[in-house]
Design a protein around this motif. Structure first.
Motif, PDB file in Angstrom:
ATOM      1  N   ARG A  94       0.834  -1.208   0.000  1.00 58.04           N
ATOM      2  CA  ARG A  94       0.000   0.000   0.000  1.00 58.04           C
ATOM      3  C   ARG A  94       0.868   1.258   0.000  1.00 58.04           C
ATOM      4  O   ARG A  94       0.598   2.221  -0.711  1.00 58.04           O
ATOM      5  N   ASP A  95       1.930   1.258   0.822  1.00 59.88           N
ATOM      6  CA  ASP A  95       2.851   2.402   0.853  1.00 59.88           C
ATOM      7  C   ASP A  95       3.485   2.631  -0.517  1.00 59.88           C
ATOM      8  O   ASP A  95       3.661   3.770  -0.949  1.00 59.88           O
ATOM      9  N   SER A  96       3.835   1.538  -1.176  1.00 63.64           N
ATOM     10  CA  SER A  96       4.449   1.649  -2.500  1.00 63.64           C
ATOM     11  C   SER A  96       3.482   2.243  -3.518  1.00 63.64           C
ATOM     12  O   SER A  96       3.866   3.071  -4.342  1.00 63.64           O
ATOM     13  N   PHE A  97       2.222   1.824  -3.464  1.00 64.40           N
ATOM     14  CA  PHE A  97       1.226   2.415  -4.362  1.00 64.40           C
ATOM     15  C   PHE A  97       1.025   3.893  -4.063  1.00 64.40           C
ATOM     16  O   PHE A  97       0.879   4.712  -4.974  1.00 64.40           O
ATOM     17  N   ARG A  98       1.047   4.255  -2.797  1.00 65.66           N
ATOM     18  CA  ARG A  98       0.891   5.668  -2.410  1.00 65.66           C
ATOM     19  C   ARG A  98       2.066   6.491  -2.942  1.00 65.66           C
ATOM     20  O   ARG A  98       1.873   7.570  -3.499  1.00 65.66           O
ATOM     21  N   ASP A  99       3.277   5.973  -2.798  1.00 67.77           N
ATOM     22  CA  ASP A  99       4.451   6.661  -3.352  1.00 67.77           C
ATOM     23  C   ASP A  99       4.328   6.817  -4.858  1.00 67.77           C
ATOM     24  O   ASP A  99       4.658   7.867  -5.407  1.00 67.77           O
ATOM     25  N   GLY A 100       3.868   5.767  -5.518  1.00 71.33           N
ATOM     26  CA  GLY A 100       3.687   5.828  -6.962  1.00 71.33           C
ATOM     27  C   GLY A 100       2.717   6.927  -7.367  1.00 71.33           C
ATOM     28  O   GLY A 100       2.937   7.633  -8.351  1.00 71.33           O
ATOM     29  N   ALA A 101       1.653   7.080  -6.599  1.00 72.87           N
ATOM     30  CA  ALA A 101       0.680   8.140  -6.878  1.00 72.87           C
ATOM     31  C   ALA A 101       1.349   9.509  -6.774  1.00 72.87           C
ATOM     32  O   ALA A 101       1.115  10.385  -7.611  1.00 72.87           O
ATOM     33  N   VAL A 102       2.188   9.690  -5.771  1.00 65.36           N
ATOM     34  CA  VAL A 102       2.887  10.965  -5.599  1.00 65.36           C
ATOM     35  C   VAL A 102       3.784  11.240  -6.805  1.00 65.36           C
ATOM     36  O   VAL A 102       3.783  12.344  -7.354  1.00 65.36           O
ATOM     37  N   TYR A 103       4.547  10.233  -7.242  1.00 65.24           N
ATOM     38  CA  TYR A 103       5.432  10.422  -8.396  1.00 65.24           C
ATOM     39  C   TYR A 103       4.642  10.759  -9.656  1.00 65.24           C
ATOM     40  O   TYR A 103       5.054  11.608 -10.450  1.00 65.24           O
ATOM     41  N   ASN A 104       3.491  10.116  -9.854  1.00 62.80           N
ATOM     42  CA  ASN A 104       2.670  10.408 -11.024  1.00 62.80           C
ATOM     43  C   ASN A 104       2.146  11.836 -10.986  1.00 62.80           C
ATOM     44  O   ASN A 104       2.119  12.524 -12.013  1.00 62.80           O
ATOM     45  N   ILE A 105       1.761  12.309  -9.828  1.00 64.61           N
ATOM     46  CA  ILE A 105       1.281  13.692  -9.701  1.00 64.61           C
ATOM     47  C   ILE A 105       2.425  14.670  -9.959  1.00 64.61           C
ATOM     48  O   ILE A 105       2.252  15.676 -10.651  1.00 64.61           O
ATOM     49  N   MET A 106       3.613  14.370  -9.440  1.00 63.81           N
ATOM     50  CA  MET A 106       4.758  15.243  -9.692  1.00 63.81           C
ATOM     51  C   MET A 106       5.085  15.297 -11.184  1.00 63.81           C
ATOM     52  O   MET A 106       5.442  16.360 -11.706  1.00 63.81           O
ATOM     53  N   ALA A 107       4.943  14.164 -11.885  1.00 62.56           N
ATOM     54  CA  ALA A 107       5.163  14.157 -13.334  1.00 62.56           C
ATOM     55  C   ALA A 107       4.177  15.096 -14.020  1.00 62.56           C
ATOM     56  O   ALA A 107       4.558  15.855 -14.919  1.00 62.56           O
ATOM     57  N   MET A 108       2.932  15.068 -13.595  1.00 57.38           N
ATOM     58  CA  MET A 108       1.935  15.973 -14.178  1.00 57.38           C
ATOM     59  C   MET A 108       2.286  17.424 -13.883  1.00 57.38           C
ATOM     60  O   MET A 108       2.098  18.298 -14.741  1.00 57.38           O
ATOM     61  N   GLN A 109       2.828  17.697 -12.690  1.00 54.96           N
ATOM     62  CA  GLN A 109       3.238  19.061 -12.366  1.00 54.96           C
ATOM     63  C   GLN A 109       4.346  19.526 -13.310  1.00 54.96           C
ATOM     64  O   GLN A 109       4.324  20.666 -13.783  1.00 54.96           O
ATOM     65  N   LEU A 110       5.323  18.659 -13.563  1.00 55.97           N
ATOM     66  CA  LEU A 110       6.389  19.026 -14.497  1.00 55.97           C
ATOM     67  C   LEU A 110       5.827  19.322 -15.873  1.00 55.97           C
ATOM     68  O   LEU A 110       6.210  20.307 -16.509  1.00 55.97           O
ATOM     69  N   LEU A 111       4.918  18.471 -16.341  1.00 55.69           N
ATOM     70  CA  LEU A 111       4.308  18.692 -17.654  1.00 55.69           C
ATOM     71  C   LEU A 111       3.508  19.991 -17.677  1.00 55.69           C
ATOM     72  O   LEU A 111       3.633  20.777 -18.623  1.00 55.69           O
ATOM     73  N   ASP A 112       2.714  20.220 -16.650  1.00 52.90           N
ATOM     74  CA  ASP A 112       1.872  21.418 -16.599  1.00 52.90           C
ATOM     75  C   ASP A 112       2.683  22.708 -16.545  1.00 52.90           C
ATOM     76  O   ASP A 112       2.258  23.748 -17.024  1.00 52.90           O
ATOM     77  N   ASN A 113       3.881  22.617 -15.933  1.00 50.86           N
ATOM     78  CA  ASN A 113       4.731  23.804 -15.773  1.00 50.86           C
ATOM     79  C   ASN A 113       5.864  23.855 -16.796  1.00 50.86           C
ATOM     80  O   ASN A 113       6.772  24.658 -16.673  1.00 50.86           O
ATOM     81  N   ASP A 114       5.819  22.962 -17.792  1.00 42.56           N
ATOM     82  CA  ASP A 114       6.826  22.901 -18.831  1.00 42.56           C
ATOM     83  C   ASP A 114       8.239  22.861 -18.233  1.00 42.56           C
ATOM     84  O   ASP A 114       9.133  23.597 -18.660  1.00 42.56           O
ATOM     85  N   GLU A 115       8.416  22.002 -17.236  1.00 42.16           N
ATOM     86  CA  GLU A 115       9.704  21.838 -16.574  1.00 42.16           C
ATOM     87  C   GLU A 115      10.205  20.414 -16.772  1.00 42.16           C
ATOM     88  O   GLU A 115      10.667  19.773 -15.837  1.00 42.16           O
ATOM     89  N   THR A 116      10.121  19.915 -17.994  1.00 42.37           N
ATOM     90  CA  THR A 116      10.437  18.516 -18.228  1.00 42.37           C
ATOM     91  C   THR A 116      11.920  18.239 -18.428  1.00 42.37           C
ATOM     92  O   THR A 116      12.336  17.094 -18.361  1.00 42.37           O
ATOM     93  N   GLU A 117      12.700  19.258 -18.659  1.00 41.88           N
ATOM     94  CA  GLU A 117      14.140  19.069 -18.902  1.00 41.88           C
ATOM     95  C   GLU A 117      14.922  19.080 -17.589  1.00 41.88           C
ATOM     96  O   GLU A 117      14.567  19.788 -16.650  1.00 41.88           O
ATOM     97  N   PRO A 118      16.011  18.312 -17.541  1.00 40.86           N
ATOM     98  CA  PRO A 118      16.863  18.303 -16.341  1.00 40.86           C
ATOM     99  C   PRO A 118      17.404  19.705 -16.023  1.00 40.86           C
ATOM    100  O   PRO A 118      17.581  20.524 -16.926  1.00 40.86           O
ATOM    101  N   LYS A 119      17.675  19.940 -14.754  1.00 40.82           N
ATOM    102  CA  LYS A 119      18.205  21.226 -14.322  1.00 40.82           C
ATOM    103  C   LYS A 119      19.653  21.099 -13.887  1.00 40.82           C
ATOM    104  O   LYS A 119      20.139  21.910 -13.107  1.00 40.82           O
ATOM    105  N   ILE A 120      20.319  20.047 -14.352  1.00 42.01           N
ATOM    106  CA  ILE A 120      21.740  19.882 -13.996  1.00 42.01           C
ATOM    107  C   ILE A 120      22.592  19.951 -15.240  1.00 42.01           C
ATOM    108  O   ILE A 120      22.110  19.864 -16.345  1.00 42.01           O
TER     109      ILE A 120
END
Length: 90
Positions: A64-90
């Motif tokens: 269950r914890d792993s699925f919850r973490d996965g949900a967080v990562y998926n939401i963060m991916a959407m945030q990157l897409l929504d904010n056009d921040e898909t490229e590395p910053k290093i």
């Protein structure tokens, strides 16, 4: 969905929100450093962990914890897409 399922869904969303805020307090915006590619790696890694845990009784991180973490990562991916921040910053 019935009322119980709606309330359960809302409760899980709240858990995800709290987890995200707690991780943000610990790690800041480090999740953005490698851009979308880095988040995709995290999602893939989490999927592999879920696959490995599915038939076990883990001692440290529940399925269950792993699925919850996965949900967080998926939401963060959407945030990157929504904010056009898909490229590395290093």
């Amino acid at each position: 969905m019935n009322e119980k399922e709606i309330e359960q869904f809302k409760s899980i969303l709240k858990e995800i929100e709290v987890l995200r805020l707690n991780k943000s307090a610990d790690y800041g915006n480090s999740w953005k450093v490698f851009g979308l590619r880095g988040i995709i790696y995290q999602i893939g890694s989490k999927f592999i962990r879920i696959w490995n845990l599915k038939d076990k009784d883990p001692k440290n991180e529940s399925l269950r914890d792993s699925f919850r973490d996965g949900a967080v990562y998926n939401i963060m991916a959407m945030q990157l897409l929504d904010n056009d921040e898909t490229e590395p910053k290093i």
